[in-house]
Motif scaffolding. Structure first.
Motif, PDB file in Angstrom:
ATOM      1  N   ARG A 119      31.730  10.481   4.443  1.00 26.04           N
ATOM      2  CA  ARG A 119      30.998  11.406   5.303  1.00 26.04           C
ATOM      3  C   ARG A 119      31.528  12.823   5.202  1.00 26.04           C
ATOM      4  N   ARG A 120      32.821  12.965   4.967  1.00 28.42           N
ATOM      5  CA  ARG A 120      33.393  14.304   4.840  1.00 28.42           C
ATOM      6  C   ARG A 120      32.811  15.050   3.636  1.00 28.42           C
ATOM      7  N   ARG A 121      32.351  14.299   2.634  1.00 27.07           N
ATOM      8  CA  ARG A 121      31.707  14.952   1.483  1.00 27.07           C
ATOM      9  C   ARG A 121      30.497  15.776   1.925  1.00 27.07           C
ATOM     10  N   MET A 122      29.810  15.304   2.979  1.00 28.80           N
ATOM     11  CA  MET A 122      28.623  16.003   3.456  1.00 28.80           C
ATOM     12  C   MET A 122      28.961  17.228   4.294  1.00 28.80           C
ATOM     13  N   ALA A 123      30.241  17.444   4.573  1.00 31.94           N
ATOM     14  CA  ALA A 123      30.664  18.608   5.351  1.00 31.94           C
ATOM     15  C   ALA A 123      31.051  19.778   4.470  1.00 31.94           C
ATOM     16  N   ARG A 124      31.007  19.594   3.140  1.00 30.90           N
ATOM     17  CA  ARG A 124      31.467  20.630   2.227  1.00 30.90           C
ATOM     18  C   ARG A 124      30.354  21.638   1.918  1.00 30.90           C
ATOM     19  N   ILE A 125      30.688  22.917   2.034  1.00 35.65           N
ATOM     20  CA  ILE A 125      29.752  23.967   1.626  1.00 35.65           C
ATOM     21  C   ILE A 125      30.537  25.016   0.836  1.00 35.65           C
ATOM     22  N   PRO A 126      29.868  25.813   0.015  1.00 36.09           N
ATOM     23  CA  PRO A 126      30.568  26.838  -0.758  1.00 36.09           C
ATOM     24  C   PRO A 126      31.143  27.938   0.136  1.00 36.09           C
ATOM     25  N   VAL A 127      32.279  28.457  -0.251  1.00 39.29           N
ATOM     26  CA  VAL A 127      32.866  29.610   0.445  1.00 39.29           C
ATOM     27  C   VAL A 127      31.873  30.771   0.376  1.00 39.29           C
ATOM     28  N   GLY A 128      31.591  31.375   1.526  1.00 38.38           N
ATOM     29  CA  GLY A 128      30.613  32.458   1.596  1.00 38.38           C
ATOM     30  C   GLY A 128      29.222  31.998   1.972  1.00 38.38           C
ATOM     31  N   LEU A 131      25.135  27.783   7.077  1.00 36.12           N
ATOM     32  CA  LEU A 131      24.481  26.499   7.323  1.00 36.12           C
ATOM     33  C   LEU A 131      22.965  26.658   7.480  1.00 36.12           C
ATOM     34  N   VAL A 132      22.243  25.640   7.064  1.00 39.93           N
ATOM     35  CA  VAL A 132      20.810  25.528   7.322  1.00 39.93           C
ATOM     36  C   VAL A 132      20.627  24.381   8.307  1.00 39.93           C
ATOM     37  N   LYS A 133      20.031  24.659   9.445  1.00 44.35           N
ATOM     38  CA  LYS A 133      19.927  23.685  10.522  1.00 44.35           C
ATOM     39  C   LYS A 133      19.155  22.437  10.090  1.00 44.35           C
ATOM     40  N   ASN A 134      19.596  21.319  10.612  1.00 45.76           N
ATOM     41  CA  ASN A 134      18.935  20.034  10.372  1.00 45.76           C
ATOM     42  C   ASN A 134      18.495  19.470  11.721  1.00 45.76           C
ATOM     43  N   PRO A 135      17.220  19.658  12.096  1.00 51.09           N
ATOM     44  CA  PRO A 135      16.763  19.187  13.407  1.00 51.09           C
ATOM     45  C   PRO A 135      16.473  17.692  13.444  1.00 51.09           C
ATOM     46  N   ALA A 136      16.494  17.038  12.286  1.00 53.91           N
ATOM     47  CA  ALA A 136      16.163  15.613  12.245  1.00 53.91           C
ATOM     48  C   ALA A 136      17.382  14.767  12.559  1.00 53.91           C
ATOM     49  N   GLN A 137      18.274  14.624  11.600  1.00 60.27           N
ATOM     50  CA  GLN A 137      19.482  13.845  11.815  1.00 60.27           C
ATOM     51  C   GLN A 137      20.460  14.147  10.690  1.00 60.27           C
ATOM     52  N   GLY A 138      21.721  13.898  10.956  1.00 62.49           N
ATOM     53  CA  GLY A 138      22.718  14.080   9.913  1.00 62.49           C
ATOM     54  C   GLY A 138      23.155  15.523   9.758  1.00 62.49           C
ATOM     55  N   PRO A 139      24.006  15.775   8.765  1.00 57.90           N
ATOM     56  CA  PRO A 139      24.574  17.113   8.555  1.00 57.90           C
ATOM     57  C   PRO A 139      23.526  18.130   8.123  1.00 57.90           C
ATOM     58  N   PRO A 140      23.816  19.404   8.295  1.00 54.85           N
ATOM     59  CA  PRO A 140      22.886  20.454   7.868  1.00 54.85           C
ATOM     60  C   PRO A 140      22.952  20.675   6.361  1.00 54.85           C
ATOM     61  N   GLY A 141      22.012  21.487   5.861  1.00 51.91           N
ATOM     62  CA  GLY A 141      22.107  21.978   4.504  1.00 51.91           C
ATOM     63  C   GLY A 141      22.889  23.276   4.511  1.00 51.91           C
ATOM     64  N   PHE A 142      22.794  24.023   3.409  1.00 52.54           N
ATOM     65  CA  PHE A 142      23.495  25.310   3.375  1.00 52.54           C
ATOM     66  C   PHE A 142      22.761  26.289   2.477  1.00 52.54           C
ATOM     67  N   THR A 143      23.115  27.554   2.608  1.00 52.15           N
ATOM     68  CA  THR A 143      22.540  28.605   1.787  1.00 52.15           C
ATOM     69  C   THR A 143      23.651  29.531   1.312  1.00 52.15           C
ATOM     70  N   ILE A 144      23.513  30.010   0.096  1.00 53.42           N
ATOM     71  CA  ILE A 144      24.426  31.001  -0.454  1.00 53.42           C
ATOM     72  C   ILE A 144      23.631  31.857  -1.422  1.00 53.42           C
ATOM     73  N   THR A 149      20.016  25.036  -0.173  1.00 52.48           N
ATOM     74  CA  THR A 149      20.280  23.671  -0.604  1.00 52.48           C
ATOM     75  C   THR A 149      19.940  22.710   0.528  1.00 52.48           C
ATOM     76  N   LEU A 150      18.921  21.889   0.283  1.00 50.97           N
ATOM     77  CA  LEU A 150      18.375  21.028   1.328  1.00 50.97           C
ATOM     78  C   LEU A 150      18.488  19.558   0.934  1.00 50.97           C
ATOM     79  N   ALA A 151      18.294  18.699   1.910  1.00 50.91           N
ATOM     80  CA  ALA A 151      18.351  17.257   1.686  1.00 50.91           C
ATOM     81  C   ALA A 151      17.181  16.794   0.827  1.00 50.91           C
ATOM     82  N   GLY A 152      17.336  15.616   0.239  1.00 47.53           N
ATOM     83  CA  GLY A 152      16.259  15.046  -0.551  1.00 47.53           C
ATOM     84  C   GLY A 152      15.323  14.164   0.248  1.00 47.53           C
ATOM     85  N   VAL A 153      15.782  13.628   1.383  1.00 44.06           N
ATOM     86  CA  VAL A 153      14.926  12.781   2.225  1.00 44.06           C
ATOM     87  C   VAL A 153      13.809  13.647   2.812  1.00 44.06           C
ATOM     88  N   PRO A 154      12.542  13.319   2.541  1.00 44.77           N
ATOM     89  CA  PRO A 154      11.446  14.226   2.912  1.00 44.77           C
ATOM     90  C   PRO A 154      11.418  14.653   4.379  1.00 44.77           C
TER      91      PRO A 154
END
Length: 255
Positions: A119-128, A131-144, A149-154
Motif C-alpha cells: 500500500r505504501r507504493r501507492m503513496a509515492r509521488i514525484p518530488v515537486g 495530489l489529484v483528489k480521488n472522490p471515489a476510494q483509495g489514494p489520490p493521483g498526482f500531477t507534475i 497521472t490517474l488511476a486505471g479503474v474507470p
C-alpha cells in the motif's frame, strides 16, 4: 508545449498496461476523457497505449508532454510490482519519488494500523508534484508539470477527472452538428463532401456510415469552434448534396 492556434488547447492520453494491449481489459477511459475534455474546450489530439515497460512509458511520456499542452496517463499506480507509472513519471522528469504524508495518513485512517509495503507504493509521488483528489476510494493521483497521472479503474479515473479539469486552461469548446444521409453510400456523397471540406479546411467534417435493417447511409458530422460559421456550412453542405441528386438529407437535431 505547443498550440496550433491561439484558441486551441491540446491534450494527449497515455494508457499504460499490459492488460489493455492483451485485450483482457477494454479501455473505456480514453472515451470518457475525450468527452470530458471536449466540454471544457480541450482537444484530445493523440492517444497511445504502452505496456508495463519502464523505458517505453518514459519515452512515450516525454514525446507527448513536449508536443501537447497536457498529458493524462491512466493505469499503473496500484500496489503491485508491475505498477510502475509513478517511477516512470519521476524518471521522465528527472526527480525522485517520496511518500506523501497526507496519503500515508489517509491510508492509516482508512485501513487502520500500520500501512504495509504494497500500500505504501501507492503513496509515492514525484518530488515537486501535487495530489489529484480521488472522490471515489483509495489514494489520490498526482500531477507534475503538464502531466496528470490517474488511476486505471474507470470509476476512480472519472472521479479524479473532476479535479483535473479546473486546473486546465480551457479553450473554446467545439460545437458539432450532424447531417444524416439515408439511402446513399459514401461513394455517392464523396464528391460534394470533399468539395465542402476543402472549402473549409479549418473545420472538421467526418463521414460515419451506418447499415442496418432499417437501411443504410452516413452521418456527416461537422465540428467547429465558430457556431455561426458551422451553421452556414451545414446549409452549404445540404445544398451541395442535393445539387448532386441526393435528396434524402436532413440535419439531425439533438434532443
Amino acid at each position: 508545449m505547443s498550440e496550433t492556434a491561439d484558441d486551441r488547447v491540446t491534450a494527449a492520453v497515455l494508457v499504460i498496461g499490459d492488460e489493455i494491449l492483451s485485450g483482457r481489459t477494454q479501455d473505456t477511459n480514453t472515451r470518457d476523457i475525450a468527452r470530458y475534455l471536449g466540454v471544457i474546450g480541450v482537444d484530445l489530439a493523440e492517444t497511445r497505449t504502452v505496456p508495463d515497460v519502464m523505458q517505453e512509458i518514459v519515452d512515450a511520456l516525454n514525446a507527448l508532454r513536449s508536443r501537447y499542452d497536457y498529458v493524462i496517463t491512466t493505469g499503473g499506480i496500484g500496489p503491485t510490482h508491475d505498477d510502475i507509472t509513478a517511477d516512470a513519471v519521476a524518471l521522465a522528469f528527472g526527480v525522485e519519488l517520496y511518500e506523501h504524508p497526507d496519503i500515508i495518513a489517509m491510508m492509516a485512517a482508512r485501513w487502520g494500523g500500520e500501512v504495509n509495503g504494497a500500500r505504501r507504493r501507492m503513496a509515492r509521488i514525484p518530488v515537486g508534484g501535487d495530489l489529484v483528489k480521488n472522490p471515489a476510494q483509495g489514494p489520490p493521483g498526482f500531477t507534475i508539470g503538464n502531466v496528470f497521472t490517474l488511476a486505471g479503474v474507470p470509476q476512480i479515473m472519472r472521479g479524479m477527472l473532476e479535479d483535473v479539469g479546473p486546473r486546465m486552461r480551457g479553450g473554446r469548446p467545439t460545437v458539432s452538428r450532424t447531417v444524416r444521409v439515408e439511402g446513399s453510400g459514401e461513394g455517392v456523397i464523396a464528391a460534394p463532401l470533399e468539395a465542402v471540406a476543402k472549402a473549409h479546411p479549418d473545420m472538421s467534417l467526418g463521414s460515419y456510415p451506418f447499415y442496418g435493417a432499417d437501411g443504410y447511409g452516413s452521418n456527416l458530422v461537422l465540428r467547429s469552434r465558430d457556431a455561426d460559421q458551422l451553421g452556414d456550412v451545414v446549409v452549404e453542405l445540404i445544398a451541395a448534396l442535393k445539387s448532386a441528386g441526393i435528396e434524402n438529407v436532413v440535419e439531425v437535431v439533438a434532443a
